[in-house]
Design an enzyme around this catalytic site. Structure first.
Site, PDB file in Angstrom:
ATOM      1  N   TYR A 171       3.594   8.572  32.920  1.00 45.64           N
ATOM      2  CA  TYR A 171       2.379   8.599  32.074  1.00 45.64           C
ATOM      3  C   TYR A 171       1.195   9.247  32.786  1.00 45.64           C
ATOM      4  CZ  TYR A 171       1.210   3.663  33.629  1.00 45.64           C
ATOM      5  OH  TYR A 171       0.937   2.511  34.291  1.00 45.64           O
ATOM      6  N   GLU A 172       0.145   9.471  32.004  1.00 45.86           N
ATOM      7  CA  GLU A 172      -1.035  10.230  32.488  1.00 45.86           C
ATOM      8  C   GLU A 172      -0.670  11.671  32.842  1.00 45.86           C
ATOM      9  OE1 GLU A 172      -3.627   8.046  31.393  1.00 45.86           O
ATOM     10  OE2 GLU A 172      -4.155  10.084  31.916  1.00 45.86           O
ATOM     11  N   GLY A 173       0.240  12.261  32.082  1.00 45.21           N
ATOM     12  CA  GLY A 173       0.741  13.603  32.402  1.00 45.21           C
ATOM     13  C   GLY A 173       1.885  13.451  33.376  1.00 45.21           C
TER      14      GLY A 173
END
Ligand code: FAD
Length: 449
Positions: free
Chosen positions: A297-299
């Protein structure tokens, strides 16, 4: 003024609503709609998935920050706007009003982080009996929502990197404690009665030191990034710009290296525990399950690598990364100049690792200049790890240089030397993968069909 103080105090919590079923890494295709209203508010309609803390009863209100598209918005990422959508509407006197038209449709069943509800959110279903559409307030300008979201995402990327650091630290502490207690076999040179604690076995000690080096290296990279962020705020003019670029360069490395380290170190922690590591009651397995989300997550870390190579290396036409590499080389020189025996081969190993980084960087910049994007991207993840490993070596050395050196045991120097002589040789393999890996990857691609 209405929302932020309550979020800062923790009275209300917030969420980030980017992801949709067909729009994860590529937010340009998101479909959630926003419609303008005469009173200056907007109505939000659509579905978001995987929303962390999308619903819960820990706080009285939840403030959703939602990416959506206006009817006349340009296609792609240039047509995305950001809206603030509270779960409960807020009256003028600050008290909570009606329930807004947003609800959690379901919870995901996950590999780990079971303490964190991951929600599918529905906006504008008319579930609460009013006109359809959750009432939203524009944040920033229309169609500039992704830029606003990135203010938050850059901080969040660093924070997720720190999740990796935290899990790695916890896994390391648990493994060291277990390795001191658990006895098995007799280690070479063990003179005590009966079996030796497993920490006496060279293989276990090497594993534990690797865990410690990766954890401390990740922490240092994250702190260096946080320092650059702070300096960008505190400095003025050209200095501020330089620090801004430095923080931009470090953010994908801090996010990816530390979260990969979280997974690797948690896995090594299980190994140190042997069979007990696979059994839930030790808690070692939970670290691995919890760590596994952070590279996603978060890229994803793959997306971080693309960001690093295609957007961060070209900053100031490559001058930012080159200046940084020159600073890293100075640390190797300072280690050599210190003449401290405890550093062993550190200076030479650091020099070689920095040269690998420089060689890979030059190669990537030349591919980008020549428009050979596929070649550059083939080695992006290897390059990102190469950068993180070099920084680990350099920052552990800075820690060692700062140590008093007063004749007591220089623990940081010892860890730095261990990392330099055991871990840094990987940089030459990584450089090779960056520079020489693309052709065979392209040639082999069709065997996946
Ligand atoms: C537990 C959990 C919590 C989450 N919390 C939130 C949240 O609070 N808010 C929110 O908005 N989202 C949240 N997410 C979503 C998360 O950010 C996405 O899952 C993530 O960005 C990846 O998107 P995706 O799952 O659609 O994967 P995809 O984008 O489909 O990617 C699949 C794979 O393909 C790779 N890939 C994709 N595009 C490219 C490309 N252009 N080049 C090379 N490789 C590529 C990726 O690196 C990945 O390995 C959460 C997810 C989970 C699992």
């Amino acid at each position: 003024a209405t929302v932020l103080p309550k979020m800062v105090s923790g009275e209300w919590m917030g969420t980030m609503n980017l992801t949709e079923p067909h729009a994860g890494s590529d937010l340009g295709v998101l479909k959630t709609r926003a419609e303008r209203r005469d009173d200056g508010t907007y109505r939000i309609l659509g579905q978001k998935i995987f929303i962390t803390w999308g619903e819960h009863d820990f706080t009285d209100n939840i403030v959703h920050l939602v990416l959506a598209r206006l009817p006349d918005a340009p296609a792609g990422t240039k047509g995305i706007s950001l809206f603030l959508v509270p779960k409960f509407l807020v009256n003028e006197d600050g008290s909570l009003g009606e329930r807004n038209d947003v609800f959690c449709h379901s919870l995901e069943h996950k590999l780990g982080i079971h303490g964190s509800p991951t929600c599918t959110m529905i906006y504008g279903d008319g579930k609460f009996g009013r006109e359809k559409g959750a009432i939203g307030y524009l944040v920033g300008e229309e169609n500039r929502g992704l830029a606003c979201m990135f203010t938050m995402m850059n901080n969040a990327r660093l924070a997720v990197g720190m999740q990796g650091v935290a899990i790695a630290e916890a896994a390391t502490q648990k493994a060291i404690a277990y390795a001191k207690e658990r006895t098995q076999g007799r280690a070479p040179g063990w003179s005590g009665d009966g079996m030796s604690p497993i920490i006496e076995h060279p293989d276990i000690a090497r594993t534990l030191l690797t865990m410690k080096a990766l954890t401390q290296g990740s922490r240092a990279i994250a702190y260096a990034c946080a320092h650059a962020v702070d300096m960008a705020h505190a400095a003025q003019g050209e200095d501020a710009r330089q620090w801004q670029e430095r923080s931009s360069l470090l953010t994908p490395i801090a996010k990816s290296f530390a979260t990969d380290a979280g997974v690797d170190v948690a896995s090594m922690g299980i190994q140190v525990h042997g069979g007990m590591g696979f059994i839930e009651e030790t808690g070692a397995a939970r670290y691995l399950r919890d760590a596994r989300i952070a590279p996603i997550y978060e890229g994803t870390n793959g997306i971080q690598a693309i960001d690093l190579v295609t957007r961060k290396l070209p900053l100031s036409d490559g001058a930012q990364v080159r200046g940084f590499i020159a600073e890293l080389r100075e640390v190797a020189a300072a280690v050599a100049a210190s003449n401290r025996e405890g550093f062993g081969e550190t200076a030479a190993r650091l020099d070689a690792a920095v040269a690998d980084l420089e060689g890979a960087t030059d190669w990537l910049l030349s591919r980008l200049r020549d428009g050979k994007l596929a070649e550059a991207l083939s080695g992006a993840t290897a390059y990102q790890r190469l950068f993180g490993l070099v920084l680990t070596g350099v920052y552990l050395a800075k820690g060692g240089l700062a140590e008093a050196g007063d004749g007591g045991q220089d623990r940081r120097v010892a860890l730095c030397r261990f990392a330099a002589e055991n871990l840094l040789s990987e940089t030459s393999a990584l450089k090779d993968r960056v520079v020489n890996g693309a052709a065979s990857l392209a040639a082999a691609r069709s065997i996946l069909d």
